[in-house]
Motif scaffolding. Structure first.
Motif, mmCIF file in Angstrom:
data_model
loop_
_atom_site.group_PDB
_atom_site.id
_atom_site.type_symbol
_atom_site.label_atom_id
_atom_site.label_comp_id
_atom_site.label_asym_id
_atom_site.label_seq_id
_atom_site.Cartn_x
_atom_site.Cartn_y
_atom_site.Cartn_z
ATOM 1 N N VAL A 1 -8.552 -6.722 1.260
ATOM 2 C CA VAL A 1 -8.736 -7.653 2.366
ATOM 3 C C VAL A 1 -8.373 -6.883 3.627
ATOM 4 C CG1 VAL A 1 -7.959 -9.786 3.458
ATOM 5 C CG2 VAL A 1 -8.196 -9.677 0.964
ATOM 6 N N VAL A 2 -9.345 -6.737 4.528
ATOM 7 C CA VAL A 2 -9.142 -6.026 5.790
ATOM 8 C C VAL A 2 -8.986 -7.079 6.878
ATOM 9 C CG1 VAL A 2 -10.136 -4.390 7.436
ATOM 10 C CG2 VAL A 2 -10.529 -4.090 4.972
ATOM 11 N N SER A 3 -7.856 -7.020 7.594
ATOM 12 C CA SER A 3 -7.572 -8.073 8.572
ATOM 13 C C SER A 3 -7.390 -7.581 9.999
ATOM 14 C CB SER A 3 -6.316 -8.844 8.142
ATOM 15 O OG SER A 3 -5.244 -7.952 7.932
ATOM 16 N N VAL B 1 -5.315 -6.228 -5.636
ATOM 17 C CA VAL B 1 -6.048 -6.403 -4.388
ATOM 18 C C VAL B 1 -5.184 -5.838 -3.262
ATOM 19 C CG1 VAL B 1 -7.079 -8.062 -2.769
ATOM 20 C CG2 VAL B 1 -7.180 -8.496 -5.246
ATOM 21 N N ALA B 2 -5.755 -4.936 -2.481
ATOM 22 C CA ALA B 2 -5.034 -4.348 -1.351
ATOM 23 C C ALA B 2 -5.187 -5.236 -0.123
ATOM 24 C CB ALA B 2 -5.588 -2.958 -1.052
ATOM 25 N N ALA B 3 -4.164 -5.237 0.721
ATOM 26 C CA ALA B 3 -4.221 -5.968 1.994
ATOM 27 C C ALA B 3 -3.445 -5.188 3.040
ATOM 28 C CB ALA B 3 -3.641 -7.372 1.832
ATOM 29 N N GLN B 4 -3.861 -5.319 4.281
ATOM 30 C CA GLN B 4 -3.237 -4.586 5.384
ATOM 31 C C GLN B 4 -1.891 -5.223 5.731
ATOM 32 O OE1 GLN B 4 -6.754 -4.594 8.024
ATOM 33 N NE2 GLN B 4 -6.567 -2.370 7.973
ATOM 34 N N SER B 5 -0.875 -4.799 5.015
ATOM 35 C CA SER B 5 0.449 -5.394 5.159
ATOM 36 C C SER B 5 1.038 -5.196 6.549
ATOM 37 C CB SER B 5 1.400 -4.800 4.114
ATOM 38 O OG SER B 5 1.436 -3.390 4.225
ATOM 39 N N GLN C 1 3.976 -15.087 6.196
ATOM 40 C CA GLN C 1 3.289 -16.316 5.772
ATOM 41 C C GLN C 1 1.869 -16.015 5.279
ATOM 42 O OE1 GLN C 1 2.886 -19.234 8.874
ATOM 43 N NE2 GLN C 1 2.174 -20.815 7.490
ATOM 44 N N ARG C 2 1.127 -15.175 6.005
ATOM 45 C CA ARG C 2 -0.237 -14.816 5.594
ATOM 46 C C ARG C 2 -0.218 -13.998 4.302
ATOM 47 N NH1 ARG C 2 -4.256 -16.056 5.313
ATOM 48 N NH2 ARG C 2 -5.521 -14.287 5.888
ATOM 49 N N TRP C 3 0.749 -13.077 4.182
ATOM 50 C CA TRP C 3 0.881 -12.278 2.967
ATOM 51 C C TRP C 3 1.102 -13.193 1.766
ATOM 52 C CZ3 TRP C 3 0.125 -7.233 1.807
ATOM 53 C CH2 TRP C 3 0.584 -6.785 0.560
ATOM 54 N N ASP C 4 2.026 -14.134 1.930
ATOM 55 C CA ASP C 4 2.317 -15.071 0.841
ATOM 56 C C ASP C 4 1.102 -15.923 0.499
ATOM 57 O OD1 ASP C 4 4.884 -14.066 0.708
ATOM 58 O OD2 ASP C 4 5.807 -15.756 1.770
ATOM 59 N N ALA C 5 0.352 -16.336 1.514
ATOM 60 C CA ALA C 5 -0.850 -17.145 1.272
ATOM 61 C C ALA C 5 -1.897 -16.343 0.501
ATOM 62 C CB ALA C 5 -1.425 -17.648 2.598
ATOM 63 N N LEU C 6 -2.073 -15.070 0.857
ATOM 64 C CA LEU C 6 -3.010 -14.220 0.115
ATOM 65 C C LEU C 6 -2.541 -14.007 -1.312
ATOM 66 C CD1 LEU C 6 -4.041 -11.469 2.706
ATOM 67 C CD2 LEU C 6 -5.445 -13.340 1.835
ATOM 68 N N GLY D 1 -2.823 -14.622 -10.429
ATOM 69 C CA GLY D 1 -1.928 -13.725 -11.161
ATOM 70 C C GLY D 1 -2.139 -12.255 -10.862
ATOM 71 N N ARG D 2 -2.991 -11.943 -9.926
ATOM 72 C CA ARG D 2 -3.241 -10.538 -9.575
ATOM 73 C C ARG D 2 -2.128 -10.029 -8.659
ATOM 74 N NH1 ARG D 2 -7.835 -13.561 -9.566
ATOM 75 N NH2 ARG D 2 -9.516 -12.829 -10.878
ATOM 76 N N THR D 3 -2.055 -8.720 -8.521
ATOM 77 C CA THR D 3 -1.035 -8.102 -7.674
ATOM 78 C C THR D 3 -1.613 -7.794 -6.303
ATOM 79 O OG1 THR D 3 -0.042 -7.092 -9.632
ATOM 80 C CG2 THR D 3 0.558 -6.148 -7.498
ATOM 81 N N LEU D 4 -0.909 -8.207 -5.257
ATOM 82 C CA LEU D 4 -1.279 -7.875 -3.886
ATOM 83 C C LEU D 4 -0.530 -6.602 -3.512
ATOM 84 C CD1 LEU D 4 -2.999 -8.934 -1.543
ATOM 85 C CD2 LEU D 4 -0.981 -10.172 -0.730
ATOM 86 N N VAL D 5 -1.288 -5.577 -3.108
ATOM 87 C CA VAL D 5 -0.730 -4.250 -2.852
ATOM 88 C C VAL D 5 -0.855 -3.916 -1.370
ATOM 89 C CG1 VAL D 5 -0.950 -1.798 -3.431
ATOM 90 C CG2 VAL D 5 -1.436 -3.539 -5.164
ATOM 91 N N PRO D 6 0.234 -3.451 -0.746
ATOM 92 C CA PRO D 6 0.151 -3.064 0.667
ATOM 93 C C PRO D 6 -0.822 -1.906 0.876
ATOM 94 C CG PRO D 6 2.440 -3.190 -0.058
ATOM 95 C CD PRO D 6 1.576 -3.295 -1.281
#
Length: 160
Positions: free
Chosen positions: A26-28, A96-100, A106-111, A117-122
């Motif tokens: 996810v690119v934000s 799933v990677a996200a631009q931490s 709050q947005r990180w937690d929402a994603l 059950g997947r892992t959100l990775v910085p």
């Protein structure tokens, strides 16, 4: 700008992600969304996985995104978190990677909630690495900007 240019940039990011065993992102950051899609509205996020490029924008920007972003993108209204369950359904994506560095807690937690059950990775700096290398059109634009700046500077300094 040709749509294939944006698609090439997205493929480059997917290659960078694959090297880190990250099949989706996810690119934000607005500048990165623009770089990868052509959408310059500022209120958008890009979901990217192999074979999927979905730009999610606020309702006010939907028409602009459909007109300004490259045509190979799917454009949806709303928040990316709302669409993630559908975008991930049926895919063997565990991380799933996200631009931490650009997201609030709050947005990180929402994603993190949206991906189940997947892992959100910085993800920090991957798009920046792509942006370092300029293509011929970017170099030509930079050269024109330098000429314009030099001309303006000479004009100002000539007046004293």
């Amino acid at each position: 700008m040709p749509a294939d240019r944006f698609a090439k940039r997205r493929r480059g990011l997917l290659r960078f992600l694959a090297k880190q065993n990250l099949p989706a992102a996810v690119v934000s950051r607005p500048a990165d969304v623009s770089y990868l899609t052509g959408f310059e509205g500022g209120d958008g996020e890009l979901f990217l996985a192999d074979g999927v490029a979905t730009l999610v924008v606020g309702a006010l920007y939907l028409e602009e995104a459909q007109a300004g972003a490259d045509a190979s993108l799917t454009v949806l209204p709303g928040a990316v978190g709302r669409h993630l369950p559908d975008l991930l359904r049926g895919r063997c994506i565990r991380r799933v990677a996200a631009q931490s560095d650009t997201l609030t807690v709050q947005r990180w937690d929402a994603l993190a909630t949206a991906i189940g059950g997947r892992t959100l990775v910085p993800m920090v700096g991957l798009v920046d690495e792509l942006r370092i290398v300029k293509d011929a059109q970017e170099l030509a634009t930079i050269r024109k900007a330098v000429v314009a700046a030099e001309t303006a500077f000479r004009g100002l300094t000539a007046r004293g």
